[in-house]
Design a protein around this motif. Structure first.
Motif, PDB file in Angstrom:
ATOM      1  N   TYR A 156      -7.587   7.421  -8.422  1.00  0.00           N
ATOM      2  CA  TYR A 156      -6.563   8.078  -7.598  1.00  0.00           C
ATOM      3  C   TYR A 156      -5.338   8.486  -8.406  1.00  0.00           C
ATOM      4  O   TYR A 156      -4.846   9.607  -8.273  1.00  0.00           O
ATOM      5  CB  TYR A 156      -6.147   7.153  -6.459  1.00  0.00           C
ATOM      6  CG  TYR A 156      -5.124   7.764  -5.527  1.00  0.00           C
ATOM      7  CD1 TYR A 156      -5.511   8.699  -4.579  1.00  0.00           C
ATOM      8  CD2 TYR A 156      -3.777   7.437  -5.608  1.00  0.00           C
ATOM      9  CE1 TYR A 156      -4.577   9.276  -3.734  1.00  0.00           C
ATOM     10  CE2 TYR A 156      -2.843   8.002  -4.779  1.00  0.00           C
ATOM     11  CZ  TYR A 156      -3.246   8.925  -3.836  1.00  0.00           C
ATOM     12  OH  TYR A 156      -2.313   9.508  -3.007  1.00  0.00           O
ATOM     13  N   PHE A 157      -4.841   7.592  -9.242  1.00  0.00           N
ATOM     14  CA  PHE A 157      -3.603   7.878  -9.953  1.00  0.00           C
ATOM     15  C   PHE A 157      -3.842   8.657 -11.246  1.00  0.00           C
ATOM     16  O   PHE A 157      -2.983   9.435 -11.668  1.00  0.00           O
ATOM     17  CB  PHE A 157      -2.851   6.581 -10.261  1.00  0.00           C
ATOM     18  CG  PHE A 157      -2.294   5.913  -9.040  1.00  0.00           C
ATOM     19  CD1 PHE A 157      -1.155   6.400  -8.417  1.00  0.00           C
ATOM     20  CD2 PHE A 157      -2.922   4.816  -8.493  1.00  0.00           C
ATOM     21  CE1 PHE A 157      -0.639   5.795  -7.282  1.00  0.00           C
ATOM     22  CE2 PHE A 157      -2.413   4.193  -7.364  1.00  0.00           C
ATOM     23  CZ  PHE A 157      -1.276   4.686  -6.749  1.00  0.00           C
ATOM     24  N   GLY A 158      -5.001   8.481 -11.886  1.00  0.00           N
ATOM     25  CA  GLY A 158      -5.299   9.222 -13.101  1.00  0.00           C
ATOM     26  C   GLY A 158      -4.304   8.924 -14.212  1.00  0.00           C
ATOM     27  O   GLY A 158      -3.637   7.896 -14.240  1.00  0.00           O
ATOM     28  N   GLY A 159      -4.177   9.854 -15.157  1.00  0.00           N
ATOM     29  CA  GLY A 159      -3.214   9.713 -16.240  1.00  0.00           C
ATOM     30  C   GLY A 159      -3.442   8.489 -17.086  1.00  0.00           C
ATOM     31  O   GLY A 159      -4.580   8.111 -17.383  1.00  0.00           O
ATOM     32  N   TRP A 160      -2.329   7.841 -17.474  1.00  0.00           N
ATOM     33  CA  TRP A 160      -2.434   6.683 -18.350  1.00  0.00           C
ATOM     34  C   TRP A 160      -3.088   5.500 -17.644  1.00  0.00           C
ATOM     35  O   TRP A 160      -3.702   4.651 -18.302  1.00  0.00           O
ATOM     36  CB  TRP A 160      -1.048   6.288 -18.872  1.00  0.00           C
ATOM     37  CG  TRP A 160      -0.108   5.790 -17.806  1.00  0.00           C
ATOM     38  CD1 TRP A 160       0.780   6.514 -17.083  1.00  0.00           C
ATOM     39  CD2 TRP A 160       0.009   4.427 -17.371  1.00  0.00           C
ATOM     40  NE1 TRP A 160       1.453   5.706 -16.203  1.00  0.00           N
ATOM     41  CE2 TRP A 160       1.008   4.418 -16.360  1.00  0.00           C
ATOM     42  CE3 TRP A 160      -0.597   3.234 -17.709  1.00  0.00           C
ATOM     43  CZ2 TRP A 160       1.389   3.260 -15.694  1.00  0.00           C
ATOM     44  CZ3 TRP A 160      -0.231   2.069 -17.047  1.00  0.00           C
ATOM     45  CH2 TRP A 160       0.758   2.092 -16.061  1.00  0.00           C
ATOM     46  N   ILE A 165      -7.562   1.721 -17.700  1.00  0.00           N
ATOM     47  CA  ILE A 165      -8.636   1.026 -16.980  1.00  0.00           C
ATOM     48  C   ILE A 165     -10.001   1.456 -17.509  1.00  0.00           C
ATOM     49  O   ILE A 165     -10.917   0.622 -17.654  1.00  0.00           O
ATOM     50  CB  ILE A 165      -8.521   1.289 -15.469  1.00  0.00           C
ATOM     51  CG1 ILE A 165      -7.222   0.676 -14.936  1.00  0.00           C
ATOM     52  CG2 ILE A 165      -9.726   0.722 -14.722  1.00  0.00           C
ATOM     53  CD1 ILE A 165      -6.972   0.929 -13.464  1.00  0.00           C
ATOM     54  N   SER A 166     -10.165   2.723 -17.833  1.00  0.00           N
ATOM     55  CA  SER A 166     -11.451   3.191 -18.349  1.00  0.00           C
ATOM     56  C   SER A 166     -11.768   2.573 -19.693  1.00  0.00           C
ATOM     57  O   SER A 166     -12.918   2.218 -19.980  1.00  0.00           O
ATOM     58  CB  SER A 166     -11.440   4.719 -18.465  1.00  0.00           C
ATOM     59  OG  SER A 166     -11.298   5.323 -17.198  1.00  0.00           O
ATOM     60  N   ARG A 167     -10.769   2.437 -20.568  1.00  0.00           N
ATOM     61  CA  ARG A 167     -11.028   1.786 -21.854  1.00  0.00           C
ATOM     62  C   ARG A 167     -11.335   0.306 -21.669  1.00  0.00           C
ATOM     63  O   ARG A 167     -12.134  -0.270 -22.408  1.00  0.00           O
ATOM     64  CB  ARG A 167      -9.802   1.967 -22.757  1.00  0.00           C
ATOM     65  CG  ARG A 167      -9.468   3.394 -23.119  1.00  0.00           C
ATOM     66  CD  ARG A 167     -10.538   4.096 -23.944  1.00  0.00           C
ATOM     67  NE  ARG A 167     -11.696   4.519 -23.163  1.00  0.00           N
ATOM     68  CZ  ARG A 167     -11.696   5.608 -22.370  1.00  0.00           C
ATOM     69  NH1 ARG A 167     -10.614   6.368 -22.270  1.00  0.00           N
ATOM     70  NH2 ARG A 167     -12.777   5.938 -21.686  1.00  0.00           N
ATOM     71  N   ALA A 168     -10.678  -0.325 -20.695  1.00  0.00           N
ATOM     72  CA  ALA A 168     -11.000  -1.720 -20.394  1.00  0.00           C
ATOM     73  C   ALA A 168     -12.448  -1.841 -19.922  1.00  0.00           C
ATOM     74  O   ALA A 168     -13.154  -2.788 -20.285  1.00  0.00           O
ATOM     75  CB  ALA A 168     -10.043  -2.272 -19.343  1.00  0.00           C
ATOM     76  N   MET A 169     -12.901  -0.884 -19.119  1.00  0.00           N
ATOM     77  CA  MET A 169     -14.302  -0.881 -18.680  1.00  0.00           C
ATOM     78  C   MET A 169     -15.244  -0.796 -19.874  1.00  0.00           C
ATOM     79  O   MET A 169     -16.248  -1.518 -19.944  1.00  0.00           O
ATOM     80  CB  MET A 169     -14.558   0.303 -17.739  1.00  0.00           C
ATOM     81  CG  MET A 169     -13.903   0.202 -16.387  1.00  0.00           C
ATOM     82  SD  MET A 169     -14.324   1.636 -15.366  1.00  0.00           S
ATOM     83  CE  MET A 169     -13.315   1.327 -13.919  1.00  0.00           C
ATOM     84  N   ASP A 170     -14.916   0.083 -20.819  1.00  0.00           N
ATOM     85  CA  ASP A 170     -15.773   0.230 -21.998  1.00  0.00           C
ATOM     86  C   ASP A 170     -15.846  -1.073 -22.798  1.00  0.00           C
ATOM     87  O   ASP A 170     -16.917  -1.446 -23.313  1.00  0.00           O
ATOM     88  CB  ASP A 170     -15.249   1.361 -22.884  1.00  0.00           C
ATOM     89  CG  ASP A 170     -15.338   2.716 -22.208  1.00  0.00           C
ATOM     90  OD1 ASP A 170     -16.189   2.874 -21.314  1.00  0.00           O
ATOM     91  OD2 ASP A 170     -14.542   3.610 -22.561  1.00  0.00           O
ATOM     92  N   ILE A 171     -14.709  -1.764 -22.907  1.00  0.00           N
ATOM     93  CA  ILE A 171     -14.681  -3.018 -23.665  1.00  0.00           C
ATOM     94  C   ILE A 171     -15.537  -4.072 -22.976  1.00  0.00           C
ATOM     95  O   ILE A 171     -16.344  -4.760 -23.614  1.00  0.00           O
ATOM     96  CB  ILE A 171     -13.235  -3.510 -23.826  1.00  0.00           C
ATOM     97  CG1 ILE A 171     -12.445  -2.539 -24.725  1.00  0.00           C
ATOM     98  CG2 ILE A 171     -13.208  -4.921 -24.407  1.00  0.00           C
ATOM     99  CD1 ILE A 171     -10.977  -2.868 -24.823  1.00  0.00           C
ATOM    100  N   PHE A 172     -15.392  -4.208 -21.669  1.00  0.00           N
ATOM    101  CA  PHE A 172     -16.158  -5.214 -20.934  1.00  0.00           C
ATOM    102  C   PHE A 172     -17.650  -4.893 -20.945  1.00  0.00           C
ATOM    103  O   PHE A 172     -18.487  -5.801 -21.003  1.00  0.00           O
ATOM    104  CB  PHE A 172     -15.654  -5.318 -19.500  1.00  0.00           C
ATOM    105  CG  PHE A 172     -14.436  -6.187 -19.344  1.00  0.00           C
ATOM    106  CD1 PHE A 172     -14.556  -7.559 -19.275  1.00  0.00           C
ATOM    107  CD2 PHE A 172     -13.178  -5.627 -19.273  1.00  0.00           C
ATOM    108  CE1 PHE A 172     -13.435  -8.369 -19.130  1.00  0.00           C
ATOM    109  CE2 PHE A 172     -12.053  -6.408 -19.124  1.00  0.00           C
ATOM    110  CZ  PHE A 172     -12.177  -7.791 -19.058  1.00  0.00           C
TER     111      PHE A 172
END
Length: 341
Positions: A156-160, A165-172
């Motif tokens: 919803y908020f996009g941006g940073w 959150i997307s990079r955190a998903m990749d790490i997990f």
């Protein structure tokens, strides 16, 4: 032969009216009603759903079923066991008859007994269902809550916010979860956070499974949110002055319930297998608490003399995972807008 000209005028008008009535009835049905009608037609999905309900009832009523049809899950019955081989005797009153190839299955022990200690397998299986479903369900709830919250925020908020959150998903997702679980469960103390023993181990398993598996559902929620926030009803709410909280909780979240529900039914069997794998490796739930994975680990030493000890817990895991997968596939097809009635 009757020609179209021979059909009465009332009959000629009846068909268009019936079609129109049917169309109005279909238009008045809610998504839930349409999905239920589709799901009822899916015999495989219905069968999976019925088995899932039965498994939940068995787990919930485990103490009652044990008192009716079995013995306490940790009660030893050494009189049924050959002291030399550890196998189940064919006749405890006459040890000379040798071992029972059926593992002691009788009216008193519906699924037989374990080698060496003689614990009732029926009681162990139903209490193992309680353990597996408890860990898998609570871990799935934790996973769904974390994944839904972070997925909506990212979409919803996009941006940073989305980038972080997307990079955190990749790490997990790149994290070696099984190795981490083995290492963490293997070094936990006897007591922490007000818990001890297997209660602490269950809490640790729920934390590991729920906290490290949230990116799977988080990605799904993020993708759906990116689509929903551009829809007309969201734009209409925004044009009327609705704030972000109203849009997220009243417009977007209700439309995410269906994919979340469907994915949750597919995530539960994965968590059941994960808990069984850890117990099988000896770093999950400690004995004597009944777990299907722990029973399989103990059964490997007796698969030649007591094959029932391997088959029964293996079938329990197989049937449970298969039922949840079939149920989840049926729900997915039922809620798919591209499916026909």
């Amino acid at each position: 032969m009757t020609t179209p000209m021979d059909v009465p005028e009332s009959s000629q008008h009846a068909e268009p009216e019936a079609v129109a009535a049917g169309a109005r009835g279909a238009a008045n049905r809610s998504l839930r009603q349409i999905a239920w009608q589709r799901f009822r037609k899916d015999k495989v999905g219905m069968t999976g759903g019925i088995v899932v309900i039965l498994l939940i009832l068995v787990a919930f009523l485990a103490p009652l079923l044990t008192s009716w049809f079995g013995y306490p899950p940790n009660q030893f019955n050494q009189a049924l066991i050959d002291p030399l081989t550890g196998g189940v005797l064919r006749d405890p009153d006459d040890p000379g008859q040798g071992l029972d190839p059926w593992g002691g299955i009788s009216t008193q022990h519906l699924l037989g007994v374990e080698p060496v200690n003689g614990r009732d397998l029926f009681s162990r299986i139903v209490h193992g269902a309680q353990t597996s479903l408890l860990v898998a369900t609570v871990a799935t709830v934790v996973c769904v809550v974390i994944g839904t919250v972070l997925g909506i925020l990212a979409g919803y908020f996009g941006g940073w916010v989305d980038v972080a959150i997307s990079r955190a998903m990749d790490i997990f997702l790149a994290f070696p979860l099984l190795l981490f679980a083995i290492a963490l469960v293997g070094v936990i103390p006897d007591g922490a956070f007000g818990l001890s023993g297997n209660n602490l181990r269950i809490g640790v398993l729920v934390f590991i499974i729920g906290f490290f598996n949230w990116p799977y559902i988080g990605r799904i929620v993020r993708g759906q949110t990116l689509t929903l926030k551009e829809r007309e009803f969201v734009e209409a709410a925004r044009s009327l002055g609705a704030g972000s909280a109203h849009i997220v909780f009243r417009e977007i979240l209700p439309n995410l319930i269906t994919p979340i529900l469907v994915y949750s039914t597919l995530l539960i069997p994965t968590n059941i297998l994960f808990e069984a794998a850890l117990s099988f490796l000896g770093v999950g739930i400690n004995p004597p608490m009944a777990t299907w994975g722990g029973m399989l680990e103990s059964a490997l030493r007796f698969y030649t003399t007591s094959p029932h000890f391997v088959i029964i817990p293996g079938l329990a895991i197989f049937v449970t995972v298969l039922a949840f997968n079939l149920f989840g596939d049926g729900l997915r097809d039922a809620f798919d807008p591209r499916s026909s009635d």
